[in-house]
Design a protein around this motif. Structure first.
Motif, PDB file in Angstrom:
ATOM      1  N   THR A  88      41.053  27.692  41.085  1.00 28.04           N
ATOM      2  CA  THR A  88      42.183  27.902  42.245  1.00 28.04           C
ATOM      3  C   THR A  88      42.802  29.184  42.117  1.00 28.04           C
ATOM      4  OG1 THR A  88      42.735  25.505  42.705  1.00 28.04           O
ATOM      5  CG2 THR A  88      44.006  27.262  43.951  1.00 28.04           C
ATOM      6  N   LEU A  89      42.607  30.313  43.345  1.00 30.82           N
ATOM      7  CA  LEU A  89      43.825  31.575  43.103  1.00 30.82           C
ATOM      8  C   LEU A  89      44.707  31.728  44.285  1.00 30.82           C
ATOM      9  CD1 LEU A  89      43.272  34.700  42.300  1.00 30.82           C
ATOM     10  CD2 LEU A  89      41.457  34.632  44.791  1.00 30.82           C
ATOM     11  N   LEU A  91      46.973  33.330  46.495  1.00 33.18           N
ATOM     12  CA  LEU A  91      47.638  34.757  47.102  1.00 33.18           C
ATOM     13  C   LEU A  91      48.519  35.206  47.782  1.00 33.18           C
ATOM     14  CD1 LEU A  91      44.073  35.922  48.369  1.00 33.18           C
ATOM     15  CD2 LEU A  91      44.738  37.052  46.164  1.00 33.18           C
ATOM     16  N   ILE A 104      38.323  36.968  44.973  1.00 32.84           N
ATOM     17  CA  ILE A 104      38.423  36.011  45.260  1.00 32.84           C
ATOM     18  C   ILE A 104      36.292  35.864  44.414  1.00 32.84           C
ATOM     19  CG2 ILE A 104      36.596  35.395  47.119  1.00 32.84           C
ATOM     20  CD1 ILE A 104      38.104  36.116  49.456  1.00 32.84           C
ATOM     21  N   VAL A 119      40.788  29.281  47.955  1.00 32.34           N
ATOM     22  CA  VAL A 119      41.261  30.652  47.594  1.00 32.34           C
ATOM     23  C   VAL A 119      43.006  30.067  48.334  1.00 32.34           C
ATOM     24  CG1 VAL A 119      41.995  33.143  48.487  1.00 32.34           C
ATOM     25  CG2 VAL A 119      40.006  32.046  47.177  1.00 32.34           C
ATOM     26  N   ASP A 121      45.920  31.397  50.484  1.00 30.43           N
ATOM     27  CA  ASP A 121      46.606  32.586  50.966  1.00 30.43           C
ATOM     28  C   ASP A 121      47.768  32.397  51.890  1.00 30.43           C
ATOM     29  OD1 ASP A 121      46.568  34.585  52.586  1.00 30.43           O
ATOM     30  OD2 ASP A 121      44.768  33.893  54.046  1.00 30.43           O
TER      31      ASP A 121
END
Length: 471
Positions: A88-89, A91, A104, A119, A121
């Motif tokens: 998991t990112l 941003l 990514i 992701v 966002d």
């Protein structure tokens, strides 16, 4: 977007989860990764590390078994940083083009059952992402780089229907509303229903695996959240069906199932190892003896297919343990178990009959454990005694006393001549082969049986040498 935000975000998270924090680089579940200097504010200093310390954190973060699970990063760990387990990112800074693709790429690696990266966002970077992907594909990149959530939801619903179909008519509503005892109580009947279907176990396990992957991609869609309790129930039933018995050692849950249980949150599915005996409604037995009391309890289970499954797992676990001690005995019991199960799978015998055959096999194993004491042999000596093909008529003529003497001498000879790496050294193996044959000839062991007996003795020696080295 700034180092100040990193520090403030860390502070807010640690307020909610103080147990995650540690000033020690080797401890803690959350860290900040950023550069800095002595002129930075005092409250930043604990998070400013030199290059070797940042590399040590990176090593911890790459290890999926390390407690460090969350990092707050400021312009770090992009180029050249690889962590396949990262899933998991989050941003929260404007990015575009190559920098966005690099970010990514941190979560797009294949790892175990991880179906894809997520992701999150916070800024609305969809337009920049489409532009970056257009550049990517124009430059020759191929393959599907993103998956629309609706497609994941559709796949999830398809696999969900398969699981529901296999359990059609079974009421598992207590899984979400009942207490722990009620939830555990659902598992035996659910397993029985799955096992009673044609190829039910294989179909159900595959469907649950597919459902788990699709669910992980579909959350936080409302349709995924609607079925999260059911997904947890299906996973618990699947875990009960696949749990193998390795006495004294419990494996880790697959990474994906663990992650999905975290997503489910309200959860039902207990963390850690599912107790297969509790799931079957039984007290935990002493596996080393497979007692008559426990076998009688299994025989009385109303779920006949589940009783077969449980006995099968118990016996396979016991055979696996014996395989590390007595190769001949383990091989013999494994063949007997395989023959019985093959006839059951081919519907040549009913569940009630196979239960009786498996219980008889369990008794044989228990009696085999007592043979060494009756013969006056240690476990190691009994293993070599069995390696001598003592049931063969040509060998039996030597008599028990001679065979016991051969077994004791083999143990002493092997113990004196093996080293840790002896199986890799041809000269040592050749020497040991000569010594074994010499002992067999010395006591008049049938010449036409010597070659096979020597091979089996060496195979047994390889097992015991590992045990001796560990001791």
């Amino acid at each position: 977007m700034s180092r100040r935000i990193c520090v403030e975000l860390y502070r807010e998270i640690v307020k909610l989860r103080p147990q995650w924090a540690s000033e020690d680089d080797d401890q803690g579940e959350i860290k900040i990764v950023m550069t800095g200097s002595a002129s930075d504010p005092p409250d930043w200093q604990p998070h400013i590390r030199n290059k070797p310390r940042r590399e040590a954190l990176a090593k911890r973060f790459r290890d999926p078994n390390d407690p460090l699970k969350l990092v707050i990063v400021r312009d770090m760990w992009l180029t050249g940083f690889d962590c396949p387990s990262l899933h998991t990112l989050y941003l929260d800074k404007p990015m575009r083009g190559h920098g966005l693709m690099q970010a990514i790429a941190r979560v797009n690696r294949v790892f175990r059952d991880k179906p894809g990266g997520l992701v999150v966002d916070y800024l609305g970077l969809a337009h920049e992402l489409k532009a970056a992907l257009a550049t990517y594909t124009e430059s020759g990149g191929t393959g599907q780089t993103t998956l629309e959530q609706e497609r994941a939801v559709a796949l999830m619903q398809e696999k969900y229907e398969i699981c529901c179909g296999i359990l059609h008519g079974f009421d598992w509503s207590d899984w979400a509303s009942g207490d722990a005892q009620a939830r555990i109580g659902l598992l035996p009947a659910a397993q029985e229903q799955v096992l009673s279907r044609v190829n039910g176990k294989e179909r159900f396990l595959q469907a649950v695996r597919d459902l788990s992957k699709a669910f992980a991609l579909a959350v936080p869609h409302e349709k995924a959240l609607e079925i999260r309790d059911d997904v947890a129930f299906f996973q618990a039933v699947a875990a009960a069906l696949t749990k193998t018995l390795d006495v004294g050692a419990h494996g880790r849950a697959p990474l994906l199932d663990h992650a999905v249980r975290q997503i489910i949150a309200r959860a039902v599915a207990p963390e850690g190892v599912l107790d297969i005996f509790a799931a079957a409604g039984l007290k935990k037995p002493d596996l080393s003896i497979l007692s008559e009391e426990f076998l009688a309890e299994v025989r009385g289970l109303p779920q006949r297919n589940l009783a077969v499954e449980l006995l099968q797992k118990l016996l396979k676990g016991e055979i696996s343990t014996r395989r590390r001690q007595n190769v001949v005995q383990a091989r013999s019991f494994a063949e007997m178990l395989e023959q019985t199960l093959r006839r059951y799978q081919n519907r040549a015998i009913e569940a009630a009959q196979v239960i009786e055959e498996l219980i008889a096999l369990a008794r044989d194993m228990r009696q085999a454990s007592a043979r060494g004491e009756k013969l006056g042999l240690s476990e190691e000596e009994l293993a070599f005694y069995d390696a001598l093909e003592t049931n063969d008529s040509a060998v039996k003529v030597l008599g028990d006393e001679t065979l016991r003497t051969i077994a004791r001498e083999l143990v002493e000879t092997v113990r004196r001549n093996v080293t840790i790496d002896w199986t890799l050294r041809e000269n040592v193996r050749a020497q040991l082969r000569v010594l074994v044959k010499r002992i067999l000839r010395k006591y008049g062991y049938p010449p036409d049986k010597q070659e096979k007996a020597t091979q089996t003795v060496l195979e047994q020696a390889a097992l015991l040498s590992v045990e001796w080295a560990a001791a």
